[in-house]
Structure formats: C-alpha cells, structure tokens
Design a protein around this motif. Structure first.
Motif, mmCIF file in Angstrom:
data_model
loop_
_atom_site.group_PDB
_atom_site.id
_atom_site.type_symbol
_atom_site.label_atom_id
_atom_site.label_comp_id
_atom_site.label_asym_id
_atom_site.label_seq_id
_atom_site.Cartn_x
_atom_site.Cartn_y
_atom_site.Cartn_z
ATOM 1 N N LYS A 288 2.216 -6.724 0.618
ATOM 2 C CA LYS A 288 3.535 -6.085 0.560
ATOM 3 C C LYS A 288 3.426 -4.568 0.690
ATOM 4 O O LYS A 288 4.184 -3.815 0.076
ATOM 5 N N LYS A 289 2.496 -4.099 1.494
ATOM 6 C CA LYS A 289 2.275 -2.661 1.642
ATOM 7 C C LYS A 289 1.975 -2.324 3.090
ATOM 8 O O LYS A 289 1.485 -3.159 3.854
ATOM 9 N N ASP A 290 2.232 -1.064 3.471
ATOM 10 C CA ASP A 290 1.805 -0.545 4.760
ATOM 11 C C ASP A 290 0.878 0.642 4.491
ATOM 12 O O ASP A 290 0.711 1.064 3.343
ATOM 13 N N PRO A 291 0.239 1.210 5.532
ATOM 14 C CA PRO A 291 -0.735 2.283 5.291
ATOM 15 C C PRO A 291 -0.183 3.463 4.504
ATOM 16 O O PRO A 291 -0.854 3.999 3.622
ATOM 17 N N THR A 292 1.051 3.875 4.800
ATOM 18 C CA THR A 292 1.632 5.017 4.095
ATOM 19 C C THR A 292 1.829 4.709 2.614
ATOM 20 O O THR A 292 1.511 5.526 1.737
#
Length: 529
Positions: free
Chosen positions: A46-50
């Motif tokens: 549930k995450k992206d790089p940022t």
C-alpha cells in the motif's frame, strides 16, 4: 507527433526487427521495472516510492534512541562473492506460460498489478495465443538452466561481495505474509524458504519464462522479499525475473553474436534493479557508520534555450559518496554534486535508471543497445548501498563524455557538445558516433510541443529522434545495420567490408573519418592496435 526530417514519414520506434538471418533484434527495449515495482508495492504494501521515502525519513527523525545500524564495519572483512540461487519450479509448470502452439493463456502483469499495457487494459484479463517462439520446450528449459542463469550468476559474483547469509538464506516472514506467500504474479514462495531457508545462497531468484504484456520486453525483475526495519529496508533477499521466450529461443543452438550479448546485458540490467537500483530502496542505503540514508535528492535544473527562453524544472538524482566521486572524475567536473536520474518516461523510468543524456552508453539507462558497459557509475551506486563490497577496477570502459568538463552536462547545445560525433545539425548526414563504436547518421525530426529543456535549436520544433536522450541531436547507429549505419564491433558484417579502405569489423574496431580521393569525408571501421 514526430516526423523524420529526412524521409518525411512517421518513424516507428516500437517494433522488433528481423534481420536477414531471421533473428529478432530489439528496437527499442522497454524496461517496465518501475511500473511493476510500483504496482507490486501498492498492491501488497500500500505504498509508492515517495510514500516509502517520506515515512522512513520521518521515523528516523522521530527516533529518540540511536538508529538501528547494520554491522557494516565489523563484518565487512567476511564478505564473500554473492551466491544467487535460481528457483526454476515455474518453468516446468506455469498456467501463464506456453507449452503448445495455439495454447490460450492469460497475460497477467497488467491484470494482477492493475497497470496498463499495450495489450491489456485496467482490470481486464488479457488472453494471448501462443506462438512457436513462445514455447517452453525441454531445449528451452535446459538453455535457461544451463546457460542464461549460470552466466548471470557468474557475472554478479565477479563484481559483488556480500555478508553471507549463514547457515542458510531465510526469507523474511513479514514480507512473506504481506505478499500472501508470492513473489510477483502467481509465483509461490515455498514455505520452507521461511522456516528452513535456502542452502548456500544470499539471494534467491524465481524464474519464469512467460510472454509479457508488452511485446518489446526482453526481461523484467522485481524484488519481493526483504526485511522491514521501519526506518529502512534491508537489501532484497528474493526477487522474480521473467524472460520473454520469443527473444531467447532463437539462440538455443547458437548462443553467440552481438544480439545475444545484448540480451544478456538486458537481463543483467533487470537483475541489477533487484540488487538495489530501484526507487523503493534508494532511501534504505547504509552509510559508513551503519545508519540508513537517502541516496537520492531532488535537484533544480535551469538554463536558457537557444531561442533565449529561460526554463526551470525539477528531477531526481543520486548524490551518494562513491557515485559523486566517480561522476566527478569521469567528466573532470569537480563541482558536480550528483548523477541525474532518468525523467523522460514519467514514473516508468523515474529513479531507476541513469539519465541517458548524461551517461550515454551504460547498461542501466532506460534504453538498450549493443553497447551496454557495466561502468564504475553503477558499481559505485551498488557500493553505496552499504550492502555490498564492489571491486570498481572490474568495471568496463565508459567512453561517453570522458574528461569533457562541466559544460557538456548543462545541456546538449552546439557550443556545449562541440566535440566529434556529439552534436549534429544536418539530418541524414553520416558521421562516426561520439564513442566511435559505429558509423552513425544524424537523425533529426520535427517535434510538436517540445518542452524548453528539450529544445536544442533556435527552431523550437527541431530535435533528435531519441526521447530518452532528451531529443539531443546526435549521430545514431542502427542495429541491425541499415545502409551504411552500423556498429564496427559487429563481426557478422564481414561481407559488407569496404576492401578499398581496408575495413575490419571486430570487437577492437572503431569508426574513423577519412578524406577520400574526391575530397569527400567518409567513415570506415578500422581495428585499433
């Protein structure tokens, strides 16, 4: 829309080409690591790089006790060549691979990770009919188990030393549970990898041989198991790698020539993403004191176009210690503070590739070519992870931009790239490429709506044809050869030698200009002594 200046036609840069020998060539190669990595992390974590970067940095700032460190200094003397274990379970029985001509399968990267592709749309299954070149035969299985993967294992071990996982490599249970015991799309991680582990291994790679959702993909790799310390991740412990069978089956009985070597480098490129050159891991690098740090920064780029228009834009870059040292020394630019990352493809390329305009020919740019050296720059990045020891002396020769100073890094204009083979202004004009690896052609195009940083002429609609190269106008070489545009290292072109000028195609041959008896300038491939 892009219009080729010389031909007036719309060039097609998206198809695989077949040479006279019937072998499939790659033009261009598309790396979808960032797309798949982003989809994988968003689905399971549930995450992206940022978000990952922001959360990890915030947790470091909030900690009142000393950060948990890695035992880098105390254990570095025990580091040994990295041992990769390949799991081949999925090449023998895989519902998403081809075993019979005409078999119907579902291409799953897009459907599973909810990312678009040229063949599939969001949330829709993509049915595919297997072709002869897609089939996993016994010969194909042996080719990957006995040739391709051992080659990759040997290359990695020759460059990288790592703290050995002793007595066994035990995968992280937390990652295993978050991904429901899978490694990317429908690849099952054996439970005993969590309980007992894998003998004699520091990294396990799950191999699949599936037709991908994008036809120009040679391979792709994504990490799927690592330890989460809250403030940072560990190095990847497991990853998947998928090989597109249609690119490799042609080499089963003859694993040689320039194309084969290119595909090996593309595979190594993908594996390097799973070693740590990935946006999801840049904020988890370990410094000399054993503490995590963010190796990437946001930089502001500014300048003035040849037409006098000022511009500013932002992008990501790497400013880790060894990367900064290597790039400064390479360009002889002591004030250089970072190495730029690619931004031409949006999130497809963001933070997981070097900026091609800066590094030129390098195996971790977002564009494949027969010239893909493993340079000190990428090895320096792997060293800066803190997870590995790297012998930088084993790097391959990096020619592009060598000792040309700070000005050429500003932008590709006729006054900053005023060197042999770099900047061209006459479409269709032949010339040696800037690294002298081949005979090239100046390829210019009329391009609509060029952003200011991509404008290199007073005519704001004129530029080069390579978008990943920031539309810099330069001499480009074709592979396979087209007309007189060819690589001097392609020894399969022996029948095309110009005997009048004593040409020779070999790994040691380079392109040189000469003046012919009629006072015209020509190019020839001659061997360097």
């Amino acid at each position: 829309m892009v219009t080729d200046i010389k031909s007036g036609n719309l060039p097609n840069f998206s198809d695989k080409l077949a040479n006279d020998d019937g072998r499939i060539r790659l033009e261009p190669y598309e790396c979808i690591h960032e797309k798949l990595s982003k989809g994988f992390f968003q689905k399971y974590f549930k995450k992206d790089p940022t978000t990952v970067r922001q959360e990890q940095i915030k947790k470091r700032q909030e900690q009142t006790s000393p950060l948990q460190s890695s035992p880098r200094k105390t254990e570095i003397k025990y580091r040994k060549p990295m041992r990769i274990a390949f799991n081949f379970d999925n090449i023998y029985e895989d519902p998403h691979a081809c075993y019979e001509y005409g078999q119907k399968i579902i291409l799953i990267e897009s459907d599973e990770l909810h990312v678009p592709s040229s063949r599939c749309t969001y949330n829709k299954s993509c049915e595919y009919t297997c072709k002869t070149s897609d089939l996993i035969t016994t010969e194909v299985q042996l080719f990957f188990t006995n040739y391709i993967t051992p080659t990759l294992r040997e290359i990695v071990a020759s460059y990288i030393l790592v703290d050995p996982e002793e007595p066994n490599l035990i995968l992280d249970a937390g990652s295993y549970n978050k991904t429901n015991g899978t490694c990317l799309t429908h690849v099952i991680i054996p439970e005993y990898y969590i309980t007992h582990g894998i003998d004699q291994a520091d990294l396990v790679i799950f191999v699949t041989i599936r037709p991908p959702t994008e036809k120009n993909i040679v391979a792709h790799s994504v990490p799927c198991n690592f330890r989460d310390y809250g403030t940072h991740y560990s190095r990847p412990l497991a990853a998947s790698i998928n090989f597109n069978p249609s690119f490799f089956t042609q080499f089963i009985y003859d694993p040689h020539d320039l194309t084969y070597e290119e595909y090996i480098k593309v595979s190594l490129h993908e594996l390097t993403h799973s070693l740590g050159f990935s946006s999801m891991f840049l904020s988890s690098f370990i410094n000399e004191d054993g503490h995590p740090y963010d190796a990437s920064i946001e930089v502001q780029r500014s300048g003035v176009t040849p037409n006098g228009e000022p511009y500013n834009y932002y992008k990501r870059a790497i400013n880790s210690p060894n990367v900064k040292k290597v790039i400064r020394n390479h360009f002889d630019c002591k004030s250089l503070e970072y190495a730029e990352l690619e931004d031409s493809g949006g999130y497809l390329d963001w933070e997981s590739h070097w900026e091609k305009r800066v590094v030129g020919e390098e195996f971790m740019v977002a564009w494949a070519s027969p010239i893909m050296p493993v340079t000190r720059l990428t090895l320096a990045l792997l060293k800066d992870t803190g997870w590995y020891d790297i012998d930088l002396t084993k790097a391959e020769k990096w020619v592009f931009g060598k000792n040309l100073g700070c000005d050429m890094l500003k932008q590709c204009y006729n006054n900053t790239w005023n060197y042999q083979g770099y900047f061209c202004s006459r479409g269709g004009q032949p010339g040696c490429t800037c690294t002298r690896m081949g005979k090239g052609v100046c390829r210019l195009a009329v391009l609509n709506n060029l952003e200011p940083q991509y404008q290199h002429f007073v005519n704001t609609s004129l530029g080069g044809t390579d978008g990943v190269f920031d539309f810099c106008p330069t001499y480009l070489t074709s592979y396979p050869a087209r007309g007189n545009s060819r690589y001097c290292i392609d020894n399969s072109l022996y029948s095309n030698l110009d005997a009048q000028y004593h040409e020779l195609y070999s790994m040691n041959s380079r392109c040189f200009e000469f003046v012919s008896p009629n006072n015209s300038v020509g190019q020839a491939c001659w061997e360097m002594k």
